[in-house]
Design an enzyme around this catalytic site. Structure first.
Site, PDB file in Angstrom:
ATOM      1  N   ARG A   1      16.591  19.279  30.302  1.00  0.00           N
ATOM      2  CA  ARG A   1      16.375  19.424  28.593  1.00  0.00           C
ATOM      3  C   ARG A   1      15.772  17.979  28.209  1.00  0.00           C
ATOM      4  O   ARG A   1      14.990  17.932  27.242  1.00  0.00           O
ATOM      5  CB  ARG A   1      17.882  19.304  28.287  1.00  0.00           C
ATOM      6  CG  ARG A   1      18.695  20.550  28.756  1.00  0.00           C
ATOM      7  CD  ARG A   1      20.003  20.537  28.700  1.00  0.00           C
ATOM      8  NE  ARG A   1      20.317  20.645  27.172  1.00  0.00           N
ATOM      9  CZ  ARG A   1      21.465  20.215  26.764  1.00  0.00           C
ATOM     10  NH1 ARG A   1      22.747  20.502  27.725  1.00  0.00           N
ATOM     11  NH2 ARG A   1      22.122  20.437  25.187  1.00  0.00           N
TER      12      ARG A   1
ATOM     13  N   LEU B   1      26.913  22.788  36.107  1.00  0.00           N
ATOM     14  CA  LEU B   1      25.967  23.067  35.138  1.00  0.00           C
ATOM     15  C   LEU B   1      26.696  22.709  33.830  1.00  0.00           C
ATOM     16  O   LEU B   1      27.579  22.770  33.407  1.00  0.00           O
ATOM     17  CB  LEU B   1      25.677  24.537  35.248  1.00  0.00           C
ATOM     18  CG  LEU B   1      24.898  25.200  36.577  1.00  0.00           C
ATOM     19  CD1 LEU B   1      24.913  26.598  36.585  1.00  0.00           C
ATOM     20  CD2 LEU B   1      23.639  24.490  36.862  1.00  0.00           C
ATOM     21  N   ASP B   2      25.455  22.665  32.891  1.00  0.00           N
ATOM     22  CA  ASP B   2      25.901  22.244  31.677  1.00  0.00           C
ATOM     23  C   ASP B   2      26.671  23.257  30.684  1.00  0.00           C
ATOM     24  O   ASP B   2      26.149  24.524  31.375  1.00  0.00           O
ATOM     25  CB  ASP B   2      24.440  21.704  30.578  1.00  0.00           C
ATOM     26  CG  ASP B   2      23.704  20.449  31.141  1.00  0.00           C
ATOM     27  OD1 ASP B   2      24.518  19.594  31.891  1.00  0.00           O
ATOM     28  OD2 ASP B   2      22.484  20.299  30.703  1.00  0.00           O
ATOM     29  N   ARG B   3      27.272  23.071  29.815  1.00  0.00           N
ATOM     30  CA  ARG B   3      27.973  24.185  29.327  1.00  0.00           C
ATOM     31  C   ARG B   3      27.131  25.304  28.639  1.00  0.00           C
ATOM     32  O   ARG B   3      27.772  26.415  29.053  1.00  0.00           O
ATOM     33  CB  ARG B   3      28.734  23.451  27.846  1.00  0.00           C
ATOM     34  CG  ARG B   3      29.667  24.772  26.980  1.00  0.00           C
ATOM     35  CD  ARG B   3      30.028  23.832  25.788  1.00  0.00           C
ATOM     36  NE  ARG B   3      30.854  22.768  25.626  1.00  0.00           N
ATOM     37  CZ  ARG B   3      31.878  23.058  25.659  1.00  0.00           C
ATOM     38  NH1 ARG B   3      32.503  24.107  25.010  1.00  0.00           N
ATOM     39  NH2 ARG B   3      32.835  21.974  25.429  1.00  0.00           N
TER      40      ARG B   3
END
Length: 335
Positions: A257, A147-149
């Protein structure tokens, strides 16, 4: 002693470390800043000692096995870790357990609660990463999901080599369903739909392929499909916002996003990369709320006792979502 060996230190892999990534094993053995280790691996300054004295340059993703000998530069390694120091195994285990609480676990896999701000993989500017911390929770854990930060929610890890292979294949073949919830700036014109727009990732940012893009960008583009449905809409402060459920049928970097910001015109609230310059210091409101994975055993096969063939796990929302739920009249529970 050969002149070159004077600058090297030899690490021997014990049996209990079998199957660990090389970077994780080295970090568990010596006191070295992770960014420095990753730099050494990129420069191919760490190697495996082979029979006959020959060496084979290693990558961080290489898996170690019992008896393997690894050469690391001795002048860059401070000392073997003191078990009573703040960086002891016990301290690191407590830190990992506190930041990665367990949502579900069986003998083949585990689902952890990923917090915001913690990257899944290490890098030159990363002090802590989930991939490194997994080794402190259990030597069996293998990262198979990312997952993204700043994305929060359910994160899947495997607990055996065969389970890791099966889960990796399931992610690749889109056999795993993921239900995201996002708070968007603005309200999409259509309250539900499917976005099917190819994406181009340049390493730092992902953009939607435009009809006017040149042939080079067109060749770099990868198909990306996102389904969305508006659950609630209202105002937060003086801004129109919407709470949206999303399902990604492909797994491109920053897919949700980029699609929300560039196609719907409604970036994820708090997304400082894809939102407008007026974005505040709010956390990014993108949460992997529910994930369903194959109900496999340690050998990577579907359990004979499984009724549905799948395991579904929900991740509680972070506390930062509570005022949003209250403002939009959403029940404060995970359902």
């Amino acid at each position: 002693m050969h002149p070159s060996t004077a600058l090297l230190r030899l690490l021997t892999v014990p049996s209990h470390a079998a199957g660990l990534r090389a970077d994780r094993f080295i970090l568990a053995q010596v006191s070295i800043p992770p960014p420095l280790l990753f730099k050494l691996l990129r420069k191919r300054a760490i190697s495996q000692v082979l029979e006959g004295g020959k060496s084979l340059r290693m990558q961080g993703s290489d898996r170690v096995h019992p008896g393997m000998q690894i050469q690391v530069p001795s002048d860059l390694v401070v000392t073997t870790k003191d078990e009573k120091s703040p960086d002891s195994k016990q301290h690191r285990q407590e830190f990992a357990a506190r930041h990665l609480p367990m949502l579900y676990e069986n003998d083949a896999l585990a689902v952890l609660q990923k917090p915001s701000g913690l990257p899944c993989q290490g890098g030159t500017s990363v002090k802590y990463s989930i991939d490194e911390m997994l080794g402190d929770l259990s030597p069996d854990y293998r990262l198979v999901h990312r997952l993204d930060r700043d994305t929060t929610g359910a994160l899947v890890v495997a607990r055996s080599r065969l389970a890791a292979a099966a889960l990796t294949a399931a992610f690749r073949d889109r056999a795993i369903s993921k239900r995201y919830i996002a708070l968007l700036q603005g309200i999409p014109e259509e309250h539900h739909g499917t976005i099917s727009r190819p994406l181009v990732n340049t390493g730092m940012i992902t953009t939607v392929l435009a009809p006017t893009d040149d042939e080079h960008r067109a060749q770099m583009a990868k198909p990306a499909v996102t389904k969305y449905r508006v659950l609630r809409s209202g105002t937060l402060g003086n801004k129109s916002v919407s709470m949206v459920e999303l399902d990604i049928l492909t797994g491109r970097k920053h897919q949700i996003r980029a699609h929300c910001a560039q196609v719907l015109g409604c970036p994820v609230f708090g997304d400082r990369k894809y939102a407008s310059a007026e974005s505040t210091n709010d956390p990014m409101y993108l949460h992997l709320f529910e994930i369903a994975v194959p109900d496999i055993d340690v050998s990577g096969l579907i359990r004979a006792s499984s009724k549905t063939g799948r395991v579904s796990v929900k991740a509680p929302f972070p506390a930062s979502w509570s005022p949003v739920f209250k403002k939009l009249n959403v029940p404060l529970k995970s359902n």
